[in-house]
Design an enzyme around this catalytic site. Structure first.
Site, mmCIF file in Angstrom:
data_model
loop_
_atom_site.group_PDB
_atom_site.id
_atom_site.type_symbol
_atom_site.label_atom_id
_atom_site.label_comp_id
_atom_site.label_asym_id
_atom_site.label_seq_id
_atom_site.Cartn_x
_atom_site.Cartn_y
_atom_site.Cartn_z
ATOM 1 C CD GLU A 132 -2.935 -1.155 2.303
ATOM 2 O OE1 GLU A 132 -2.649 -0.628 3.385
ATOM 3 O OE2 GLU A 132 -4.041 -1.667 2.059
ATOM 4 C CD GLU A 162 -9.686 -1.127 8.043
ATOM 5 O OE1 GLU A 162 -8.767 -1.635 8.717
ATOM 6 O OE2 GLU A 162 -9.552 -0.779 6.854
ATOM 7 C CG ASP A 170 -7.374 -5.328 5.160
ATOM 8 O OD1 ASP A 170 -6.845 -5.463 6.267
ATOM 9 O OD2 ASP A 170 -7.575 -4.214 4.632
#
Ligand code: GCV
Length: 718
Positions: free
Chosen positions: A305, A407, A379
C-alpha cells in the site's frame, strides 16, 4: 420500630444509589469496587488481612502497589503489610525450593518453570501468590484480584498458569500528528508534542490495563510509518513512554519506515545491500538502545500500500528484514515483518499474494525475525477463512495479527464481540501437522518448535474517556489479551468474566451482557457479509455498505472485484476453475471447501461463484438464503436492543444510555446494510424479497448517493 424501618429503607436506597452510581467506564475491568456479597466479603476480610511481600524490583513493586490498591477497594478493612511469612495471610514472592510444600510447585507441573508464570495456592490458611519472575508475580496478582472480583472461593484456590505465547503485543496505528488510522475512539493518547516532560496519567493507566491481561509489548506508532520517530528528539519522547511501560513489564517497539536512511540519514538509497545503509541502521539502533535499554525491536510494513521496501532495490522481503535484524541482534531485539503485502500490479486474486511471496522465502530470515500474518488472507473482513501461511511457513516464526479496532465490523457504533471471531480462527485446523494442528498450536510453537512466538492486536483505544469509544469495545481489548495469553481460551468464559468485572454480579445483567457479546459477532457477519461475502464496504473509510463500488485506483480495492455478482450468480471462484487460492491450503482443509455442495455456508461465496437459484444445504436457494441471513442479522440486533432496554435500572444510567444510543444506531445501520446490499444484488438475481417482510425504506439510488466525507479513522493525506 417506625424509625428502624425508615432507617432500613434509607440504607437500602443509599446502597442502590451507590451501586448504580454514574460511571464513565474509565476504570475498565479494574474497578475494585467493594465485594457485593456480604458472606463472601466477610470470608475475604477474615482471610486477607496481612501480606508479606518477599521480593524486590521495579515490576515487583508494581505488583505490590496493585495488590494493596485492589484489596483496599474490594474490602472494607485496610490490608496491612508485614515482614514475615508467619504473620502473613498472603505471601507474594518467587516460586522456588522454599515453597516445595505447595502442590503447584511440584516437579510435574511444567508451567511453574516457564518465564512469566505464576501460581496461586491456598495452603494451611494462607494464600501464596508466586511467580517465576517479576512479571509472573505481577500477572499472578492481577489474576488473584480478578478472582476476588469474580467472588470465587479462596480456601482451596490452586491455579498455575504460564503464557502460551512469548510476545503479546498491541499495535497502535497512531500517527505522530495525533490521528489514529482506523481509530474510532478519538485521537491518539500519545501526546508527542508534550513528551518527554509531560507524562499523562493515562500512559500509566494504559500500561496497567495491559499488564492486567498479560500484554507485554506495544508498538506505539503506525505501520504506515513516519521516519521522524527516529530523530533524536522523538527518540527521547519514545524513551519516556518506555520508562512508563517498564514497571508494568511492557516493552516498547517502534515501526520502522524502510526509507528512513534516505529521509533522516540523507543517504541516496535505502538498499539493504548498501554498506552505508547497513551502517545507518546499526548506528540508529545503537542510539535507540542507549536511550531504551530494553527496546523490543522494529515492526515493519514494507512494499505494501505504497510503503517503501526492499523490492524497490530488487531485494526480497527477507533481505529487507535481515538488514534490520542484523542491527538489532547484538541487543537482543527482534524484527516483526508484516506479511500483509500485495504487489503494485493488480492480481487475479489478492488473497493469494502474501502466501506466494512469503512461502518462497521461508528459511531465509534471520533468527530474530518474526513474520506477522493477518488472521485471514484479505484484510480483517468480518469473516475470513484462516490465512494459508499458518502452519505452512515452518522455518520462520509466524505470529498472528488480529484487529481489535473494528475497521470492518461496525467501527465505533456497533456492539460486536470479537472474541468469537478470534476463537473461530484460533481453533481452525490447518492440518499442516496432521489432524488437530489448530492455528493456536501453530502459534504457540509446539508444532514448529519455534522459540519466538506471539500475537499482535491492532489497538482500539484513543482519547475517549472510556478508552474505546463504544463501551462494549472494552470487551475486545480484554478478550484479545486473554487470547494472546492462552489462544485456547473460551469466549464464553471471557464474556462472563468481562460482564462481571464491568457491570457487577446481578444475574440478569451478567447474562444479558454475555449474551449480547456472544450473539453479536454472528449477527454482524449476517447483516454485513453473509455466506462468505467480503470487502463490500464503503470506499476508503470502509464505513457502511458499498457493494456497488467499482471505480477505485486499483481493481482489488473495489467491491465488484470480490463479490463478482452477475446474472448467473454470486461469489469468488477460488477453486481450480477460478483463482485456485484453495491450493494454498493443506489438502485436507482445501477438501472441506472445494465442493460447492459441501462447503460450509459461512465460506461458500468466499470460495465459489454460486448460481442464484442453486439449492443450498438449508433447502433455500442462494438468493433466499442471502435474504434470510440479512434479515436475521438485523433482527438479532433489534433483540439485542430490547434485551439491553430490560436492564434499565439495573445498570447505572450513564452507561445504560451510552450503550442504548449505540444500539439504536446499530439497529438502524444493520437495516441499512441489509436493504442496500439486497437491493444491489437483486439487480442481478432478479428475485424477490418476500412481500410480507419489511421492505427497504429507500431505493438503491438513495443508498448509493450517501457519502461520508468525515468518517473517522481514514488514513490522513498530508
Ligand atoms: C495501516 C488495511 C487498512 C489500512 C491499514 C492496512 C494494513 O488496508 O485499511 O488502513 O494500514 O490494512 O494493515 O497495513
Amino acid at each position: 420500630m417506625k424509625n428502624f424501618k425508615l432507617h432500613l429503607f434509607l440504607v437500602f436506597f443509599i446502597c442502590l444509589a451507590l451501586r448504580l452510581q454514574a460511571d464513565d467506564g474509565y476504570r475498565l475491568w479494574l474497578r475494585y469496587d467493594q465485594i457485593s456479597d456480604p458472606e463472601i466479603l466477610e470470608n475475604y476480610q477474615a482471610n486477607l488481612r496481612t501480606i508479606a511481600f518477599l521480593g524486590e524490583g521495579e515490576i515487583f513493586k508494581t505488583a505490590e502497589n496493585e495488590l494493596l490498591k485492589g484489596l483496599n477497594g474490594l474490602l472494607t478493612q485496610k490490608t496491612q503489610t508485614v515482614s514475615t511469612q508467619t504473620e502473613a495471610d498472603i505471601i507474594v514472592g518467587s516460586i522456588g525450593e522454599d515453597f516445595s510444600f505447595l502442590s503447584t510447585v511440584a516437579d510435574e507441573n511444567p508451567d511453574n518453570k516457564k518465564e512469566e508464570a505464576f501460581i496461586i495456592e491456598g495452603f494451611e490458611g494462607k494464600t501464596y501468590i508466586l511467580g517465576t519472575d517479576e512479571r509472573g508475580v505481577l500477572y499472578g496478582v492481577f489474576h488473584f484480584l480478578r478472582h476476588l472480583q469474580l467472588q470465587k472461593p479462596i480456601e482451596d484456590i490452586r491455579i498455575s498458569q504460564a503464557p502460551k505465547l512469548k510476545l503479546r503485543m498491541l499495535n497502535h496505528w497512531d500517527n505522530l500528528d495525533g490521528t489514529v488510522e482506523r481509530g474510532y475512539a478519538g485521537f491518539s493518547i500519545w501526546n508527542w508534542h508534550q513528551l518527554p516532560e509531560f507524562i499523562d496519567k493515562r500512559y500509566i493507566e494504559y500500561a496497567r490495563a495491559n499488564a492486567s491481561i498479560g500484554i507485554n509489548a506495544t508498538a506505539v506508532t503506525n505501520v504506515n510509518a513516519n521516519s521522524l520517530i527516529f530523530r533524536e528528539d522523538y527518540l527521547e519522547k519514545a524513551a519516556a513512554l518506555a520508562d512508563v511501560f517498564r514497571p508494568y513489564g511492557i516493552k516498547l517497539f517502534l515501526t520502522a519506515r524502510f526509507s528512513s536512511p534516505i529521509e533522516l540519514g540523507k543517504l541516496a538509497t535505502a538498499d539493504p545491500m548498501d554498506p552505508k545503509v547497513q551502517q545507518w541502521w546499526k548506528e540508529k539502533t545503537a542510539e535507540l538502545y542507549e536511550k531504551i535499554p530494553d527496546f523490543g525491536g522494529f515492526l515493519v510494513k514494507a512494499n505494501s500500500e505504497g510503503q517503501p521496501g526492499p523490492q524497490e532495490y530488487g531485494r526480497t522481503h527477507a533481505e529487507g528484514a535481515n538488514l534490520l535484524a542484523d542491527a538489532l541482534a547484538p541487543f537482543g531485539g527482534v524484527v516483526i515483518w508484516r506479511a500483509f503485502v500485495y504487489s503494485e500490479e493488480e492480481p487475479v486474486d489478492r488473497a493469494k499474494q502474501a502466501y506466494d511471496e512469503f512461502m518462497a522465502l521461508d528459511g531465509q530470515f534471520r533468527e530474530n525475525v518474526m513474520v506477522q500474518v493477518k488472521n485471514g488472507p484479505i484484510d480483517f473482513q468480518p469473516r475470513e477463512p484462516i490465512h494459508p501461511l499458518f502452519g505452512a511457513m515452518r522455518k520462520t516464526p509466524v505470529m498472528m495479527e488480529f484487529q481489535v479496532t473494528k475497521e470492518y465490523l461496525g467501527q465505533g457504533t456497533h456492539l460486536v464481540g470479537l472474541s468469537n471471531m478470534y476463537e473461530e480462527i484460533l481453533q481452525t485446523d490447518t492440518y499442516q501437522f496432521g489432524e488437530n494442528s489448530t492455528v493456536a498450536k501453530v502459534l504457540d510453537g509446539s508444532l514448529t518448535n519455534q522459540k519466538l512466538t506471539g500475537m499482535a492486536g491492532v489497538s482500539n483505544i484513543g482519547t475517549s474517556r472510556n478508552w474505546t469509544g463504544n463501551l462494549f469495545a472494552q470487551a475486545d481489548w480484554f478478550a484479545y489479551g486473554k487470547m494472546a495469553w492462552n489462544p485456547n481460551s473460551k469466549s464464553d468464559d471471557i464474556f462472563e468474566e468481562w460482564a462481571k468485572l464491568t457491570f457487577g454480579h446481578e444475574e440478569q445483567v451478567v447474562q444479558t451482557v454475555s449474551s449480547l457479546l456472544d450473539r453479536s459477532y454472528e449477527a454482524c457477519v449476517k447483516y454485513m457479509t453473509p455466506i462468505g461475502l467480503h470487502h463490500i464496504m464503503g470506499p476508503g473509510h470502509h464505513f457502511g455498505p458499498g457493494p456497488w463500488v467499482s471505480e477505485m485506483s486499483r481493481a482489488d480495492w473495489t467491491s465488484v472485484y470480490y463479490h463478482k455478482a452477475d446474472s448467473e450468480g454470486l461469489g469468488f471462484d477460488r477453486t481450480v476453475t477460478g483463482s485456485n487460492a484453495l491450493e494454498q491450503y493443506h489438502p485436507m482443509l482445501a477438501a472441506k471447501y472445494e465442493n460447492m455442495e459441501t462447503c460450509p455456508l459461512p465460506f461458500l461465496l468466499w470460495f465459489h461463484h454460486v448460481p442464484w437459484d442453486h439449492e443450498l444445504s438449508t433447502g433455500n436457494s442462494l438468493w433466499m438464503q442471502l435474504v434470510r441471513e440479512y434479515y436475521e442479522g438485523a433482527e438479532i440486533v433489534s433483540h439485542m436492543k430490547e434485551d439491553w432496554e430490560n436492564l434499565q435500572g439495573m445498570v447505572d444510567e450513564e452507561r445504560f444510555e451510552h450503550v442504548l444510543m449505540h444500539l439504536e444506531i446499530q439497529e438502524k445501520e444493520a437495516k441499512w446494510w441489509r436493504d442496500a446490499c439486497l437491493l444491489y444484488f437483486q439487480q442481478f438475481s432478479k428475485m424477490e424479497i418476500p412481500a410480507d417482510w419489511e421492505q427497504p425504506e429507500h431505493d438503491l439510488d438513495y443508498y448509493e448517493s450517501l457519502t461520508f466525507p468525515y468518517s473517522p479513522g481514514i488514513r490522513p493525506r498530508w
